[in-house]
Design an enzyme around this catalytic site. Structure first.
Site, PDB file in Angstrom:
ATOM      1  N   HIS A   1      37.096  38.303  42.239  1.00  0.00           N
ATOM      2  CA  HIS A   1      36.831  37.164  41.370  1.00  0.00           C
ATOM      3  C   HIS A   1      35.470  36.527  41.615  1.00  0.00           C
ATOM      4  O   HIS A   1      34.928  35.864  40.717  1.00  0.00           O
ATOM      5  CB  HIS A   1      37.925  36.100  41.553  1.00  0.00           C
ATOM      6  CG  HIS A   1      39.197  36.437  40.834  1.00  0.00           C
ATOM      7  ND1 HIS A   1      40.165  37.239  41.378  1.00  0.00           N
ATOM      8  CD2 HIS A   1      39.657  36.070  39.604  1.00  0.00           C
ATOM      9  CE1 HIS A   1      41.170  37.357  40.526  1.00  0.00           C
ATOM     10  NE2 HIS A   1      40.879  36.673  39.442  1.00  0.00           N
ATOM     11  N   GLY A   2      34.904  36.681  42.780  1.00  0.00           N
ATOM     12  CA  GLY A   2      33.613  36.055  43.021  1.00  0.00           C
ATOM     13  C   GLY A   2      33.087  36.319  44.417  1.00  0.00           C
ATOM     14  O   GLY A   2      33.856  36.540  45.365  1.00  0.00           O
TER      15      GLY A   2
END
Length: 467
Positions: A317-318
């Site tokens: 996700h990041g």
């Protein structure tokens, strides 16, 4: 180019639909591919070459894996496919993360690359990987026509925000798909519903979150309002885009699998992840968790598998530590449920088990949206009254009253209440006739209201561009 934009709704999409449906069958994939490349080029002119390169790598590796099937070379080419795809993703998405942490750990001064993140790279990388892995496993036939593979990877309905579509899901449709008025009508309905979720609900909740972040008069209640608003915001933002992708796919003859199934009615974290971003959960399950041994191993190895998979889920996700912690947060409670409290949650009153899930989810999304772990810890501790903030302020009450209606609509909309009510009414002939008459009118009215919001408003962010 956002789905929720005037350019997409009233220029790009009508032109693509016209060209697609007047094209002969043998040209339809080429029309979709051309439209998809233009769609990506509109937002990422230089990175469209990276996506084409990724597609060519997937195509070449698929051919070689199939050609040498049964030989060791086939596995070598699979490893090459996985390695090159992960290296590209790692370079563009995670290079600065590793440089910053190397500098912090060794007091070095390596320069950051400051690369712009290619939109949708996490999604199309995983789709390319699923293709080559499935070809190696024998679950999918190799694609000899590069146009077909490029269409699968670059297809604009799901390119930038998913759902992550397996090649096996649309393998048949790429070559032999049918179109009907029923599919077109359902696809248009699903698209407008998703658009409404994004523009009318998610954007409004996003504004409330921005107000909180900019506020100089925070309170304990305001922290909770923010946690709840962001949890609803990300659900309606992402599920709205999934609905739009599924609807557009259906219009063009593709039947994508569902990506969300009312996750906020879950009675356990385990159930939550069977309902939230299902295409990502099943991808990690089928391509990482099960090949690592899943739960059919010793307990220590199983714990290791859970931790690795959820650390990777968070990292997907990041490229920040709070995303990794977010993934490990869920890993912790999944382990706790499996080993200790799962059986008690099944017997507990629904209100209690659902409250337990919603509390954990709200806390988790504070971690998810924080600007680093320091801010996440501060916000969570403030939610529980340990940061010296007042319990309530006049500003908190003002914004709570101002956004109460939209929060209420979001809460109801995040449950199957409306869907179940409509299905109940459809059992009666007279009600079904009324619903069939009213539905297109409501859809047109929604589209007009959405258009007015898009023309008049400027707050139209998209969370999943960062992924």
């Amino acid at each position: 180019m956002l789905f929720s934009s005037i350019v997409f709704l009233y220029y790009f999409l009508p032109c693509v639909l016209l060209l697609y449906f007047i094209s002969p069958k043998r040209m339809k994939n080429l029309v979709l591919l051309s439209a998809s490349l233009f769609f990506y080029w509109w937002g990422e002119p230089k990175y469209v070459l990276l996506m084409i390169f990724t597609i060519l790598l997937g195509y070449g590796h698929g051919i070689l894996i199939d050609k040498f099937r049964g030989d060791k070379a086939s596995k070598v080419f699979l490893i090459s496919s996985v390695s090159t795809s992960i290296m590209l993703l790692g370079f563009f998405k995670y290079a600065d993360f590793f440089i910053k942490n190397t500098n912090a750990l060794f007091s070095s001064s390596l320069s950051l690359l400051n690369l712009a993140l290619p939109i949708g790279i996490s999604f199309y990388t995983f789709q390319t990987l699923s293709y080559t892995i499935d070809v190696y496993r024998g679950d999918a036939k190799v694609i000899k026509n590069p146009i077909n593979l490029a269409t699968y990877v670059a297809l604009f309905p799901q390119l930038i925000a998913g759902p992550i579509v397996r090649y096996t899901t649309i393998e048949e449709a790429l070559n032999h798909r049918t179109h009907s008025l029923d599919d077109f009508a359902y696809g248009a309905f699903r698209f407008v519903v998703g658009l409404a979720k994004k523009v009318l609900i998610a954007n409004a909740l996003g504004e409330l979150c921005e107000i909180f972040l900019d506020s100089g008069e925070k309170s304990v209640l305001f922290f909770w309002v923010y946690a709840i608003a962001f949890s609803l915001h990300i659900y309606f933002d992402f599920s709205g885009y999934s609905d739009m992708a599924i609807g557009l796919g259906r219009i063009f003859g593709f039947h994508y699998l569902e990506n969300f199934n009312y996750p906020y009615v879950s009675k356990s974290v385990t159930e939550f992840w069977r309902r939230w971003h299902m295409s990502l959960s099943t991808w990690f399950r089928d391509y990482i968790y099960i090949p690592m041994g899943g739960n059919r191993v010793k307990v220590s190895r199983w714990l290791f598998n859970i931790i690795v998979v959820w650390m990777l889920t968070g990292f997907w996700h990041g490229a920040e530590w709070n995303f990794i912690v977010w993934g490990l947060f869920f890993a912790l409670f999944l382990i706790i449920e499996k080993l200790w409290i799962g059986k008690y949650l099944e017997k507990a009153p629904s209100v209690l088990s659902r409250f337990y899930v919603l509390l954990l989810v709200a806390v988790s999304f504070v971690i998810f949206n924080a600007d680093g772990m320091k801010e996440a810890i501060t916000y969570i501790s403030a939610m529980f009254g340990t940061q010296g903030y007042p319990l309530i302020t006049a500003e908190t009450l003002y914004y709570l009253r101002s956004y109460a209606v939209i929060i209420g609509i979001a809460v109801i909309g995040s449950t199957p209440f409306i869907k179940n009510s409509v299905q109940l009414l459809q059992q009666y002939h007279a009600a079904r006739r009324i619903l069939n008459t009213v539905e297109p009118v409501v859809m047109v009215a929604l589209l007009l209201v959405i258009t007015a919001y898009l023309v008049d408003g400027s707050f139209n962010p998209f969370l999943y561009f960062r992924f």
